[in-house]
Design a protein around this motif. Structure first.
Motif, PDB file in Angstrom:
ATOM      1  N   ALA A   2      36.681  27.174  49.390  1.00  0.00           N
ATOM      2  CA  ALA A   2      35.731  27.769  48.455  1.00  0.00           C
ATOM      3  C   ALA A   2      36.245  27.643  47.023  1.00  0.00           C
ATOM      4  O   ALA A   2      35.478  27.325  46.103  1.00  0.00           O
ATOM      5  N   ALA A   3      37.554  27.868  46.836  1.00  0.00           N
ATOM      6  CA  ALA A   3      38.126  27.775  45.491  1.00  0.00           C
ATOM      7  C   ALA A   3      37.963  26.367  44.937  1.00  0.00           C
ATOM      8  O   ALA A   3      37.611  26.179  43.763  1.00  0.00           O
ATOM      9  N   ALA A   4      38.189  25.355  45.796  1.00  0.00           N
ATOM     10  CA  ALA A   4      38.047  23.971  45.352  1.00  0.00           C
ATOM     11  C   ALA A   4      36.603  23.687  44.947  1.00  0.00           C
ATOM     12  O   ALA A   4      36.338  23.042  43.933  1.00  0.00           O
ATOM     13  N   ALA A   5      35.644  24.212  45.760  1.00  0.00           N
ATOM     14  CA  ALA A   5      34.232  23.962  45.478  1.00  0.00           C
ATOM     15  C   ALA A   5      33.807  24.669  44.192  1.00  0.00           C
ATOM     16  O   ALA A   5      33.049  24.111  43.393  1.00  0.00           O
ATOM     17  N   ILE A   6      34.318  25.875  43.979  1.00  0.00           N
ATOM     18  CA  ILE A   6      33.958  26.603  42.760  1.00  0.00           C
ATOM     19  C   ILE A   6      34.516  25.883  41.538  1.00  0.00           C
ATOM     20  O   ILE A   6      33.825  25.695  40.533  1.00  0.00           O
ATOM     21  N   ALA A   7      35.768  25.422  41.650  1.00  0.00           N
ATOM     22  CA  ALA A   7      36.383  24.741  40.515  1.00  0.00           C
ATOM     23  C   ALA A   7      35.656  23.441  40.203  1.00  0.00           C
ATOM     24  O   ALA A   7      35.538  23.036  39.048  1.00  0.00           O
ATOM     25  N   ALA A   8      35.136  22.774  41.265  1.00  0.00           N
ATOM     26  CA  ALA A   8      34.424  21.515  41.061  1.00  0.00           C
ATOM     27  C   ALA A   8      32.981  21.754  40.617  1.00  0.00           C
ATOM     28  O   ALA A   8      32.256  20.798  40.367  1.00  0.00           O
ATOM     29  N   GLY A   9      32.580  23.009  40.569  1.00  0.00           N
ATOM     30  CA  GLY A   9      31.223  23.308  40.136  1.00  0.00           C
ATOM     31  C   GLY A   9      30.185  23.150  41.220  1.00  0.00           C
ATOM     32  O   GLY A   9      28.994  23.172  40.961  1.00  0.00           O
ATOM     33  N   GLN A  10      30.622  22.965  42.467  1.00  0.00           N
ATOM     34  CA  GLN A  10      29.664  22.771  43.550  1.00  0.00           C
ATOM     35  C   GLN A  10      29.202  24.088  44.148  1.00  0.00           C
ATOM     36  O   GLN A  10      28.261  24.121  44.912  1.00  0.00           O
ATOM     37  N   ALA A  11      29.919  25.147  43.861  1.00  0.00           N
ATOM     38  CA  ALA A  11      29.525  26.439  44.418  1.00  0.00           C
ATOM     39  C   ALA A  11      29.477  27.471  43.297  1.00  0.00           C
ATOM     40  O   ALA A  11      30.167  27.332  42.281  1.00  0.00           O
ATOM     41  N   SER A  12      28.669  28.473  43.496  1.00  0.00           N
ATOM     42  CA  SER A  12      28.568  29.521  42.491  1.00  0.00           C
ATOM     43  C   SER A  12      29.788  30.431  42.570  1.00  0.00           C
ATOM     44  O   SER A  12      30.331  30.644  43.660  1.00  0.00           O
ATOM     45  N   PRO A  13      30.245  30.962  41.444  1.00  0.00           N
ATOM     46  CA  PRO A  13      31.353  31.914  41.501  1.00  0.00           C
ATOM     47  C   PRO A  13      30.999  33.152  42.319  1.00  0.00           C
ATOM     48  O   PRO A  13      31.880  33.879  42.753  1.00  0.00           O
ATOM     49  N   ALA A  14      29.714  33.351  42.562  1.00  0.00           N
ATOM     50  CA  ALA A  14      29.293  34.541  43.301  1.00  0.00           C
ATOM     51  C   ALA A  14      29.151  34.264  44.786  1.00  0.00           C
ATOM     52  O   ALA A  14      28.517  35.043  45.505  1.00  0.00           O
ATOM     53  N   CYS A  15      29.750  33.169  45.282  1.00  0.00           N
ATOM     54  CA  CYS A  15      29.497  32.796  46.675  1.00  0.00           C
ATOM     55  C   CYS A  15      30.323  33.612  47.657  1.00  0.00           C
ATOM     56  O   CYS A  15      30.193  33.459  48.857  1.00  0.00           O
ATOM     57  N   CYS A  16      31.216  34.461  47.167  1.00  0.00           N
ATOM     58  CA  CYS A  16      32.114  35.178  48.078  1.00  0.00           C
ATOM     59  C   CYS A  16      31.608  36.601  48.306  1.00  0.00           C
ATOM     60  O   CYS A  16      31.768  37.457  47.433  1.00  0.00           O
ATOM     61  N   PRO A  17      30.963  36.871  49.462  1.00  0.00           N
ATOM     62  CA  PRO A  17      30.442  38.225  49.684  1.00  0.00           C
ATOM     63  C   PRO A  17      31.507  39.321  49.703  1.00  0.00           C
ATOM     64  O   PRO A  17      31.287  40.375  49.099  1.00  0.00           O
ATOM     65  N   PRO A  18      32.664  39.120  50.373  1.00  0.00           N
ATOM     66  CA  PRO A  18      33.639  40.215  50.349  1.00  0.00           C
ATOM     67  C   PRO A  18      34.167  40.478  48.943  1.00  0.00           C
ATOM     68  O   PRO A  18      34.479  41.615  48.595  1.00  0.00           O
ATOM     69  N   GLY A  19      34.284  39.423  48.131  1.00  0.00           N
ATOM     70  CA  GLY A  19      34.783  39.612  46.765  1.00  0.00           C
ATOM     71  C   GLY A  19      33.801  40.374  45.910  1.00  0.00           C
ATOM     72  O   GLY A  19      34.195  41.107  45.003  1.00  0.00           O
ATOM     73  N   GLY A  20      32.517  40.175  46.196  1.00  0.00           N
ATOM     74  CA  GLY A  20      31.483  40.953  45.533  1.00  0.00           C
ATOM     75  C   GLY A  20      31.357  40.660  44.053  1.00  0.00           C
ATOM     76  O   GLY A  20      31.798  39.623  43.554  1.00  0.00           O
ATOM     77  N   ARG A  21      30.772  41.619  43.378  1.00  0.00           N
ATOM     78  CA  ARG A  21      30.440  41.451  41.974  1.00  0.00           C
ATOM     79  C   ARG A  21      31.678  41.283  41.101  1.00  0.00           C
ATOM     80  O   ARG A  21      31.734  40.423  40.219  1.00  0.00           O
ATOM     81  N   SER A  22      32.707  42.081  41.377  1.00  0.00           N
ATOM     82  CA  SER A  22      33.862  42.050  40.485  1.00  0.00           C
ATOM     83  C   SER A  22      34.549  40.690  40.526  1.00  0.00           C
ATOM     84  O   SER A  22      34.961  40.151  39.500  1.00  0.00           O
ATOM     85  N   LEU A  23      34.640  40.105  41.734  1.00  0.00           N
ATOM     86  CA  LEU A  23      35.274  38.790  41.852  1.00  0.00           C
ATOM     87  C   LEU A  23      34.438  37.749  41.128  1.00  0.00           C
ATOM     88  O   LEU A  23      34.972  36.894  40.409  1.00  0.00           O
ATOM     89  N   ALA A  24      33.118  37.801  41.317  1.00  0.00           N
ATOM     90  CA  ALA A  24      32.240  36.826  40.676  1.00  0.00           C
ATOM     91  C   ALA A  24      32.402  36.871  39.164  1.00  0.00           C
ATOM     92  O   ALA A  24      32.502  35.827  38.508  1.00  0.00           O
ATOM     93  N   VAL A  25      32.468  38.088  38.611  1.00  0.00           N
ATOM     94  CA  VAL A  25      32.606  38.221  37.157  1.00  0.00           C
ATOM     95  C   VAL A  25      33.956  37.679  36.706  1.00  0.00           C
ATOM     96  O   VAL A  25      34.062  36.945  35.712  1.00  0.00           O
ATOM     97  N   THR A  26      35.029  38.001  37.454  1.00  0.00           N
ATOM     98  CA  THR A  26      36.361  37.531  37.073  1.00  0.00           C
ATOM     99  C   THR A  26      36.418  36.011  37.058  1.00  0.00           C
ATOM    100  O   THR A  26      36.927  35.408  36.106  1.00  0.00           O
TER     101      THR A  26
END
Lengths: 193, 176
Positions: free
Chosen positions: B57-81
């Motif tokens: 997931a981290a690789a996909a987020i860094a490559a722009g293929q996934a949204s930073p908000a794709c992690c449900p357990p991380g929730g809102r705070s992770l997405a914002v960070t």
């Protein structure tokens, strides 16, 4: 030349390190679920054993024997083997990440593969020269790889066969490897004594 | 004695140097950004994002293929960070963040089948065969993998219950 070929053949087949000397059984049981992983493991172990055989010969003859430090033999051999394994791990991680993933924990565990230390100690015991030591190591590793490949192939078929529930998994694998061991004992008639 | 100490020391130093150079030579060109994002993620490899584990997931987020908000357990705070770190805007998809959810077991219908225990990536569920299970809330990462495993639908995701230790005054809200 003939002598060297004979040594290679006898260490790889007749005195097979896994099935006749019963060394290195842990990776044999652990990494034999698929032929691809078995081939990778075999090649990695071959590299380590050959390197360890050469390094331990140099260690024995240039350091331990001149300074009369025989009591440090196991300790220093393990040190060299661990370094060789670390080196192999780095190289595999760089060259083939997929293989690195599939070998997993068994890659660093080559350090504790008793076949590696066993080959280095047997070399000292037999009093082989440098070329013979390396050949002995390479032959043993070749035997290890062959057995791993055969066993992985058998297990791949066994996974699809209808094994009775009480025998499925590890018991069937143990029975298979014992039969394989019996078959390899047949090689002892290959070279007339 | 001295020879033994010296020879082992020298051997260790030589091997260490060789390995050090080998490490530099065989350096894997990992993306530092990927490693940084992976360090922010929960790390339980629950797979809800659809990638193979947090590293994927981290690789996909860094490559722009996934949204930073794709992690449900991380929730809102992770997405914002993560969005702040990447300097991108993130669609938080529904501003009403329900807050952290943890798994809970309805003890009246749990049959003790242990399926949820096997599914839990953080070992947060206690219990044995034919014994009623329970969730240790402190260990639950809220990945919800156990929910589908339960044959009797005894597992539900619940908001964290408010206890004396966790209760705070609500923050003053802006009116207008």
């Amino acid at each position: 030349m003939n002598e060297y070929l004979l040594l290679l053949l006898s260490t790889a087949l007749i005195n097979n390190v896994v099935l006749v000397k019963f060394l290195g059984l842990c990776p044999t049981m652990g990494v034999s679920k698929s032929v691809d992983a078995a081939l990778g493991m075999g090649l990695a172990t071959t590299f380590v054993i050959t390197l360890a055989a050469a390094a331990s010969w140099m260690l024995e003859h240039w350091l331990l024997a001149p300074f009369d430090l025989g009591f440090l033999r196991i300790l220093s051999f393990i040190l060299v083997i661990a370094a060789a394994v670390q080196f192999t791990e780095m190289a595999i991680r760089k060259t083939s990440p997929a293989l690195y993933e599939s070998l997993g924990i068994y890659l660093p565990l080559i350090t504790t593969n008793c076949a590696v230390l066993g080959v280095a100690l047997l070399n000292v015991q037999q009093g082989y020269g440098f070329v013979k030591s390396v050949l002995f190591g390479f032959g043993s590793a070749l035997g290890f790889t062959i057995v791993l490949l055969i066993f992985a192939g058998l297990r791949e078929r066994l996974a699809l066969a209808g094994v009775p529930a009480a025998f499925s998994g590890a018991p069937a694998a143990f029975i298979t490897i014992s039969l394989l061991s019996l078959a390899f004992m047949g090689f002892s008639g290959l070279i007339p004594a | 004695m001295l020879a033994a100490i010296l020879s082992l020391t020298i051997l260790g130093a030589v091997l260490g140097t060789v390995l050090g150079f080998a490490n530099r030579f065989f350096q894997v060109e990992g993306n530092p950004l990927v490693e940084e994002i992976e360090a922010l993620m929960p790390g339980s490899n629950c797979g809800q994002c659809g990638f193979p584990g947090c590293a994927g997931a981290a690789a996909a987020i860094a490559a722009g293929q996934a949204s930073p908000a794709c992690c449900p357990p991380g929730g809102r705070s992770l997405a914002v960070t993560i969005a702040q770190r990447l300097g991108v805007s993130v669609d938080l998809g529904g501003a009403d963040d329900p807050g952290p959810l943890v798994a809970e077991i309805d003890e009246s219908i749990c049959i003790g089948c242990t399926r949820c225990i096997r599914a839990c990536p953080t070992d947060a569920i206690l219990g044995g065969p034919k014994q009623i299970h329970n969730v240790m809330r402190d260990s639950c990462s809220g990945c919800a993998q156990c929910i589908d495993q339960c044959p009797t639908e005894a597992m539900v995701m619940q908001p964290l219950p408010v206890t004396l230790q966790q209760w705070f005054w609500p923050k003053p809200a802006l009116r207008g």
